[in-house]
Design a protein around this motif. Structure first.
Motif, PDB file in Angstrom:
ATOM      1  N   VAL A  93       0.862  -1.181   0.000  1.00 23.11           N
ATOM      2  CA  VAL A  93       0.000   0.000   0.000  1.00 23.11           C
ATOM      3  C   VAL A  93       0.898   1.230   0.000  1.00 23.11           C
ATOM      4  N   LEU A  94       0.664   2.116  -0.947  1.00 25.57           N
ATOM      5  CA  LEU A  94       1.410   3.367  -1.059  1.00 25.57           C
ATOM      6  C   LEU A  94       0.486   4.533  -0.774  1.00 25.57           C
ATOM      7  N   GLY A  95       1.071   5.646  -0.454  1.00 31.20           N
ATOM      8  CA  GLY A  95       0.294   6.855  -0.236  1.00 31.20           C
ATOM      9  C   GLY A  95       1.053   8.045  -0.786  1.00 31.20           C
ATOM     10  N   TRP A  96       0.527   9.218  -0.529  1.00 33.66           N
ATOM     11  CA  TRP A  96       1.174  10.458  -0.957  1.00 33.66           C
ATOM     12  C   TRP A  96       1.842  11.096   0.240  1.00 33.66           C
ATOM     13  N   LEU A 105       4.710  10.112  -4.399  1.00 32.49           N
ATOM     14  CA  LEU A 105       4.365   8.799  -3.848  1.00 32.49           C
ATOM     15  C   LEU A 105       5.287   8.448  -2.701  1.00 32.49           C
ATOM     16  N   SER A 106       4.772   7.702  -1.744  1.00 31.87           N
ATOM     17  CA  SER A 106       5.564   7.242  -0.608  1.00 31.87           C
ATOM     18  C   SER A 106       6.834   6.575  -1.104  1.00 31.87           C
ATOM     19  N   ARG A 107       7.883   6.739  -0.355  1.00 32.84           N
ATOM     20  CA  ARG A 107       9.157   6.098  -0.725  1.00 32.84           C
ATOM     21  C   ARG A 107       9.146   4.607  -0.435  1.00 32.84           C
ATOM     22  N   ARG A 108       8.314   4.211   0.527  1.00 27.38           N
ATOM     23  CA  ARG A 108       8.235   2.796   0.893  1.00 27.38           C
ATOM     24  C   ARG A 108       6.789   2.353   0.907  1.00 27.38           C
ATOM     25  N   ALA A 109       6.596   1.149   0.449  1.00 23.10           N
ATOM     26  CA  ALA A 109       5.262   0.549   0.533  1.00 23.10           C
ATOM     27  C   ALA A 109       5.094  -0.066   1.923  1.00 23.10           C
TER      28      ALA A 109
END
Length: 142
Positions: A93-96, A105-109
């Motif tokens: 799951v990624l986020g902003w 985008l997030s650097r880590r999932a």
């Protein structure tokens, strides 16, 4: 504490619902037309109990085998511990994030169990304010 004592202001939150990551295109502006139900009767179905711990965190417990209606943390993500192994698929799951004055985008999932994962009777976890479950905070701010 039972589910009737946990008050979530979901009707007001729906006034600010945004679908998608951008404001200038896509779904556009959404407006709540009608909202029925009673937030005081918040329920995930049979077998789930809600309560507050001594720090005011929402703790959810399954009294019978059940399926998760939300994502649950499958791998530790500091400062949160993953839930005990469940049966079901996982997904990243990624986020902003705001980075250098802009969103990216997030650097880590974060690895999460998908909604629908099977949980055993006695399963207990905390509800994160963003709507996913974790086992317990590994670091608690004092």
């Amino acid at each position: 504490v039972n589910s009737q004592s946990i008050s979530l202001n979901w009707q007001t939150a729906l006034q600010h619902l945004q679908i998608g990551g951008e404001r200038t295109y896509g779904w556009g502006r959404l407006t709540l037309v009608r909202c029925e139900g009673d937030a005081g009767n918040l329920s995930w179905g049979e077998g789930w109990e809600w309560g507050l711990d001594e720090y005011g965190l929402i703790r959810i417990t399954a009294n019978a085998e059940a399926r998760l209606p939300v994502h649950a943390l499958a791998a530790d993500a500091h400062p949160y511990q993953a839930v005990t192994p469940l049966q079901g698929p996982v997904e990243p799951v990624l986020g902003w994030e705001r980075q250098q004055g802009r969103y990216a985008l997030s650097r880590r999932a974060v690895i999460m169990y998908e909604p629908g994962a099977q949980v055993p009777s006695g399963f207990s976890a905390y509800l994160h304010p963003w709507g996913w479950l974790y086992l317990c905070p590994s670091v608690r701010a004092e």
